[in-house]
Write a protein that holds these residues in place. Structure first.
Motif, PDB file in Angstrom:
ATOM      1  N   LEU A 115      -0.662  34.887   1.579  1.00 39.27           N
ATOM      2  CA  LEU A 115      -1.618  35.071   2.664  1.00 39.27           C
ATOM      3  C   LEU A 115      -1.869  33.754   3.379  1.00 39.27           C
ATOM      4  N   ILE A 116      -1.815  33.796   4.716  1.00 44.05           N
ATOM      5  CA  ILE A 116      -2.085  32.610   5.524  1.00 44.05           C
ATOM      6  C   ILE A 116      -3.131  32.971   6.574  1.00 44.05           C
ATOM      7  N   ASN A 117      -4.257  32.274   6.521  1.00 39.83           N
ATOM      8  CA  ASN A 117      -5.372  32.496   7.437  1.00 39.83           C
ATOM      9  C   ASN A 117      -5.267  31.498   8.595  1.00 39.83           C
ATOM     10  N   ARG A 118      -5.053  32.007   9.786  1.00 43.91           N
ATOM     11  CA  ARG A 118      -5.076  31.141  10.975  1.00 43.91           C
ATOM     12  C   ARG A 118      -6.495  31.147  11.517  1.00 43.91           C
ATOM     13  N   VAL A 119      -7.097  29.962  11.577  1.00 41.12           N
ATOM     14  CA  VAL A 119      -8.518  29.863  11.906  1.00 41.12           C
ATOM     15  C   VAL A 119      -8.754  28.611  12.729  1.00 41.12           C
ATOM     16  N   GLU A 120      -9.747  28.640  13.593  1.00 37.04           N
ATOM     17  CA  GLU A 120     -10.094  27.461  14.376  1.00 37.04           C
ATOM     18  C   GLU A 120     -10.609  26.361  13.455  1.00 37.04           C
ATOM     19  N   GLN A 121     -10.318  25.127  13.816  1.00 40.51           N
ATOM     20  CA  GLN A 121     -10.627  23.985  12.949  1.00 40.51           C
ATOM     21  C   GLN A 121     -12.103  23.940  12.531  1.00 40.51           C
ATOM     22  N   TYR A 144      -9.955  14.609   6.679  1.00 41.53           N
ATOM     23  CA  TYR A 144      -8.892  15.033   5.758  1.00 41.53           C
ATOM     24  C   TYR A 144      -8.043  16.123   6.409  1.00 41.53           C
ATOM     25  N   MET A 145      -8.693  17.091   7.038  1.00 40.33           N
ATOM     26  CA  MET A 145      -7.985  18.197   7.684  1.00 40.33           C
ATOM     27  C   MET A 145      -7.048  17.692   8.783  1.00 40.33           C
ATOM     28  N   VAL A 146      -7.551  16.804   9.639  1.00 46.00           N
ATOM     29  CA  VAL A 146      -6.735  16.286  10.742  1.00 46.00           C
ATOM     30  C   VAL A 146      -5.528  15.525  10.214  1.00 46.00           C
ATOM     31  N   VAL A 191      -4.156  28.087   7.034  1.00 44.47           N
ATOM     32  CA  VAL A 191      -4.667  27.807   5.690  1.00 44.47           C
ATOM     33  C   VAL A 191      -4.036  28.796   4.717  1.00 44.47           C
ATOM     34  N   GLU A 192      -3.241  28.297   3.781  1.00 44.83           N
ATOM     35  CA  GLU A 192      -2.629  29.180   2.778  1.00 44.83           C
ATOM     36  C   GLU A 192      -3.663  29.496   1.695  1.00 44.83           C
ATOM     37  N   LEU A 193      -3.896  30.782   1.458  1.00 43.58           N
ATOM     38  CA  LEU A 193      -4.941  31.223   0.530  1.00 43.58           C
ATOM     39  C   LEU A 193      -4.371  31.362  -0.880  1.00 43.58           C
ATOM     40  N   THR A 247       1.751  17.941   7.828  1.00 45.16           N
ATOM     41  CA  THR A 247       2.397  19.175   7.372  1.00 45.16           C
ATOM     42  C   THR A 247       1.938  20.338   8.250  1.00 45.16           C
ATOM     43  N   SER A 248       2.621  21.457   8.112  1.00 44.71           N
ATOM     44  CA  SER A 248       2.341  22.595   8.983  1.00 44.71           C
ATOM     45  C   SER A 248       1.051  23.314   8.607  1.00 44.71           C
ATOM     46  N   GLN A 249       0.619  23.177   7.346  1.00 43.32           N
ATOM     47  CA  GLN A 249      -0.573  23.906   6.935  1.00 43.32           C
ATOM     48  C   GLN A 249      -1.271  23.216   5.778  1.00 43.32           C
TER      49      GLN A 249
END
Length: 459
Positions: free
Chosen positions: A143-149, A183-185, A37-39, A191-193
């Motif tokens: 900033l890119i937050n890698r987080v579980e779905q 929407y997220m899926v 997730v790009e912040l 796209t990658s993010q």
């Protein structure tokens, strides 16, 4: 003889359907995965950030062209990144700032749980789960937050709706969780993010907003909406309030989509506060200036069957005519970054009234008309009984800009509208109203989305 599909028993049909879904969705994983997730909503191109580990164990990896250095970064550890004059400068814990020529910083979580706090000097402060990547690009931090779905969704649902709705509207929050997950899926498969901004994707504010809405995310874990024919995730669009009428996608973005229709929505009426009914007032000269024209003499509206304005034609006192799309017209006066009030221009479902600027204010119900409070306060109640007394409407610049010292000789336009947003797909306030009346989240989704089925995309 019946077709083969009709000869299948229900359990066999169900298994066959699930197998088809798994095949078409390219063997979706049985467990939730992490997404990037790009912040950009709160921290776009931030010139200074501080990141502090709140909970859990982390490592800090410094990546440059030639090497990578990874060190433990436990709870309580902090880093700061800013511009040092000639290049970025990095500070770790209590060490002094040092010139940083690295390519990337990675704050990687070790273990199942962890969170960190991101801060800026202007007071922005957000807590996130997962991990963080930091780059210095174009004079600021990326900033890119890698987080579980599912953890991502816990930071989406409460801000797209409200934790306070869980008491009498939990089913609406469940519907929102399914829509947001769909929407997220769909977005992360293409796209990658995804971003955290409601201007581009869905609003996401991490642990700051987590609360009772987490129940809705957990209760619907892995559920998404797919097209009932292709079994592909649908484009699960939604908006705050549709004004009592849903809209077709092609009437907003020109691309037809069978999952949306235009129909009355009784559940989105009489609920939603300012989003339900609003009023915006503007002087003819101020309106003309917004389009580089003279004071406006006439407005004509071209409407869709839903009542939304498709096109606005404006003519000024010199005869110059200009046409603009309904949504583009709204964007000229939309209160970006401002609180939403009943005096804001919120959408393109509206009518317009033209009133002579020399009309005295006492001729109207000031609260109903929605004039700026500074101007309505000038009305002398004793003189209001005298014909022609009191301040004139021509003193209004707009409900956003307030009043002018002396009245203008031009007309005033009053825009009376309903709804907030594009109106395609689920109306969040309508969903809340349906939940209050006992509808389930499945029934809510079926009302707002056509030609779709609910499936379990992951466990």
């Amino acid at each position: 003889m019946l077709p083969f599909s009709d000869r299948l028993s229900f359990p066999v049909k169900k298994v066959f359907f699930l197998l088809m879904v798994a095949f078409v969705l390219q063997a979706a994983p049985c467990q939730a995965k992490e997404i990037d997730v790009e912040l950009v909503w709160k921290f776009k191109e931030a010139g200074w950030i501080k990141v502090q580990v709140e909970q859990g164990n982390y490592t800090l990896k410094e990546v440059d062209k030639d090497k990578q250095i990874e060190t433990p970064f436990p709870a309580g550890s902090a880093l700061e990144l800013t511009w040092g004059g000639w290049s970025p400068a990095l500070k770790k814990n209590y060490d002094p700032f040092q010139i940083w020529r690295g390519k990337e910083l990675e704050l990687n979580r070790k273990g199942e749980y962890g969170s960190f706090l991101v801060q800026t000097p202007d007071g922005q402060q957000v807590s996130y789960r997962g991990s963080l990547r930091i780059r210095w690009e174009d004079g600021g931090c990326k900033l890119i937050n890698r987080v579980e779905q599912e953890d991502y969704l816990k930071g989406v649902v409460p801000i797209e709706m409200s934790n306070s709705w869980a008491g009498d509207g939990l089913e609406a929050l469940k519907a929102q969780a399914v829509a947001a997950r769909t929407y997220m899926v769909r977005k992360t498969r293409a796209t990658s993010q995804i971003t955290d901004s409601p201007d581009y994707d869905q609003a996401y504010l991490g642990r700051n907003v987590e609360g009772t809405a987490n129940q809705a995310v957990e209760a619907t874990r892995g559920e998404i909406m797919v097209d009932s024919i292709t079994y592909q995730p649908i484009d699960a669009l939604y908006s705050s309030h549709n004004g009592g009428y849903t809209e077709r996608a092609e009437n907003v973005w020109s691309n037809p989509d069978p999952h949306f229709t235009s129909q009355p929505d009784p559940f989105s009426q009489g609920i939603g506060g300012p989003a339900d009914r609003w009023r915006f007032i503007i002087g003819a000269d101020v309106l003309g200036q917004a389009f580089e024209m003279g004071p406006i003499a006439k407005i004509e509206l071209d409407k869709l069957p839903s009542g939304r304005v498709k096109k606005v034609s404006i003519r000024d006192i010199d005869g110059k005519v200009h046409e603009v799309g309904g949504r583009a017209f709204v964007q000229k006066f939309y209160p970006y970054g401002q609180p939403i009030t009943v005096q804001a221009f919120l959408g393109n479902l509206f009518n317009v009234q033209q009133i002579p600027g020399d009309e005295p204010l006492f001729s109207f119900d000031l609260k109903e008309l929605g004039v700026p409070s500074r101007l309505s306060g000038l009305v002398d109640k004793q003189k209001a009984q005298e014909v022609g007394s009191g301040p004139r409407l021509g003193r209004i610049l707009s409900t956003a800009q307030g009043i002018r010292e002396f009245p203008a000789s031009y007309d005033v336009f009053v825009f009376n509208g309903r709804g907030w947003g594009h109106g395609v797909g689920m109306s969040q306030w309508g969903a809340y109203h349906m939940a209050q009346r006992g509808y389930t989240y499945g029934e809510i989704l079926k009302f707002y989305y056509q030609q779709m089925d609910l499936i379990k995309y992951y466990l």
